[in-house]
Scaffold this motif. Structure first.
Motif, PDB file in Angstrom:
ATOM      1  N   UNK A 150       8.110  -5.474  -3.451  1.00 27.53           N
ATOM      2  CA  UNK A 150       8.526  -5.606  -1.721  1.00 27.53           C
ATOM      3  C   UNK A 150       8.571  -4.015  -1.385  1.00 27.53           C
ATOM      4  N   UNK A 151       8.781  -4.061   0.113  1.00 25.58           N
ATOM      5  CA  UNK A 151       8.843  -2.487   0.347  1.00 25.58           C
ATOM      6  C   UNK A 151       9.845  -1.853  -0.035  1.00 25.58           C
ATOM      7  N   UNK A 152      10.780  -2.790  -0.546  1.00 24.79           N
ATOM      8  CA  UNK A 152      12.332  -1.599  -0.593  1.00 24.79           C
ATOM      9  C   UNK A 152      11.631  -0.702  -2.061  1.00 24.79           C
ATOM     10  N   UNK A 153      11.966   0.222  -1.648  1.00 23.19           N
ATOM     11  CA  UNK A 153      12.798   0.731  -3.496  1.00 23.19           C
ATOM     12  C   UNK A 153      13.865   1.483  -3.428  1.00 23.19           C
ATOM     13  N   UNK A 177      22.811   5.195  -6.130  1.00 22.39           N
ATOM     14  CA  UNK A 177      21.576   5.297  -5.902  1.00 22.39           C
ATOM     15  C   UNK A 177      21.538   5.040  -4.489  1.00 22.39           C
ATOM     16  N   UNK A 178      19.979   5.442  -4.289  1.00 20.21           N
ATOM     17  CA  UNK A 178      19.838   5.403  -2.107  1.00 20.21           C
ATOM     18  C   UNK A 178      18.704   4.348  -2.601  1.00 20.21           C
ATOM     19  N   UNK A 179      18.819   2.980  -1.385  1.00 17.41           N
ATOM     20  CA  UNK A 179      17.823   2.478  -1.213  1.00 17.41           C
ATOM     21  C   UNK A 179      17.142   2.809  -0.622  1.00 17.41           C
ATOM     22  N   UNK A 180      15.450   3.139  -0.052  1.00 19.33           N
ATOM     23  CA  UNK A 180      15.127   3.110   0.925  1.00 19.33           C
ATOM     24  C   UNK A 180      14.371   1.760   1.714  1.00 19.33           C
ATOM     25  N   UNK A 181      14.082   1.832   3.015  1.00 14.93           N
ATOM     26  CA  UNK A 181      13.640   0.719   2.861  1.00 14.93           C
ATOM     27  C   UNK A 181      12.689   0.291   3.939  1.00 14.93           C
ATOM     28  N   UNK A 182      11.781   1.171   3.629  1.00  9.51           N
ATOM     29  CA  UNK A 182      10.035   1.260   4.793  1.00  9.51           C
ATOM     30  C   UNK A 182       9.793  -0.066   4.964  1.00  9.51           C
ATOM     31  N   UNK A 183       9.483  -0.319   6.113  1.00 11.89           N
ATOM     32  CA  UNK A 183       8.512  -1.118   7.141  1.00 11.89           C
ATOM     33  C   UNK A 183       7.538  -0.782   7.780  1.00 11.89           C
ATOM     34  N   UNK A 184       6.645  -2.185   8.134  1.00  7.81           N
ATOM     35  CA  UNK A 184       4.985  -2.147   8.561  1.00  7.81           C
ATOM     36  C   UNK A 184       4.925  -0.645   9.446  1.00  7.81           C
ATOM     37  N   UNK A 185       6.114  -0.613  10.568  1.00  4.74           N
ATOM     38  CA  UNK A 185       5.703   0.436  11.315  1.00  4.74           C
ATOM     39  C   UNK A 185       6.333   1.783  11.071  1.00  4.74           C
ATOM     40  N   UNK A 245       1.010  -0.982  -0.076  1.00  2.00           N
ATOM     41  CA  UNK A 245      -0.609  -0.188  -0.093  1.00  2.00           C
ATOM     42  C   UNK A 245       0.744   1.403  -0.141  1.00  2.00           C
ATOM     43  N   UNK A 246       1.506   1.389   0.698  1.00  2.00           N
ATOM     44  CA  UNK A 246       2.353   2.135   0.776  1.00  2.00           C
ATOM     45  C   UNK A 246       3.315   2.499  -0.418  1.00  2.00           C
ATOM     46  N   UNK A 247       4.469   1.960  -0.842  1.00  2.00           N
ATOM     47  CA  UNK A 247       4.674   1.203  -2.312  1.00  2.00           C
ATOM     48  C   UNK A 247       3.631   1.782  -3.080  1.00  2.00           C
ATOM     49  N   UNK A 248       2.649   1.359  -3.051  1.00  2.00           N
ATOM     50  CA  UNK A 248       1.484   1.809  -4.383  1.00  2.00           C
ATOM     51  C   UNK A 248       1.578   3.667  -4.789  1.00  2.00           C
ATOM     52  N   UNK A 249       1.475   4.800  -3.577  1.00  2.00           N
ATOM     53  CA  UNK A 249       1.184   6.016  -3.609  1.00  2.00           C
ATOM     54  C   UNK A 249       3.299   6.371  -3.544  1.00  2.00           C
ATOM     55  N   UNK A 250       3.859   5.600  -2.544  1.00  2.00           N
ATOM     56  CA  UNK A 250       5.528   6.005  -2.962  1.00  2.00           C
ATOM     57  C   UNK A 250       6.472   6.063  -3.641  1.00  2.00           C
TER      58      UNK A 250
END
Length: 90
Positions: A32-35, A69-77, A5-10
């Motif tokens: 996955x969550x990693x962008x 590159x920058x790796x963003x790793x958002x998680x459920x928290x 869900x977060x990835x879909x708007x991020x």
């Protein structure tokens, strides 16, 4: 589900800021969550450092040709507000 869900708007928000998002169009079953983002005209090492000083943790990566590159790793928290704060800094 929350990460997707977060990835879909991020992802589109990052693209609107001019960043290339690797595997932006990955189907949900493969995403996955990693962008990972890049933008040729941006000094990503300096951006990574500036984000870190602002308590936003990213991972600076490079490919074999030296591209950064920058790796963003958002998680459920991570909250949507935290991700919006990241976007403000970018």
């Amino acid at each position: 589900a929350e990460l997707l869900r977060q990835r879909a708007w991020l992802v589109p928000a990052l693209q609107a800021k001019g960043y290339t998002v690797l595997q932006a169009d990955a189907p949900a079953e493969n995403a996955g969550g990693i962008v990972t983002i890049c933008r040729p005209e941006t000094n990503l090492a300096a951006l990574h450092e500036r984000l870190f000083r602002s308590n936003i943790v990213t991972s600076l990566r490079a490919d074999r040709s030296g591209g950064q590159y920058l790796r963003l790793s958002p998680h459920f928290y991570n909250t949507d507000d935290e991700l919006r704060r990241l976007l403000e800094w970018l």
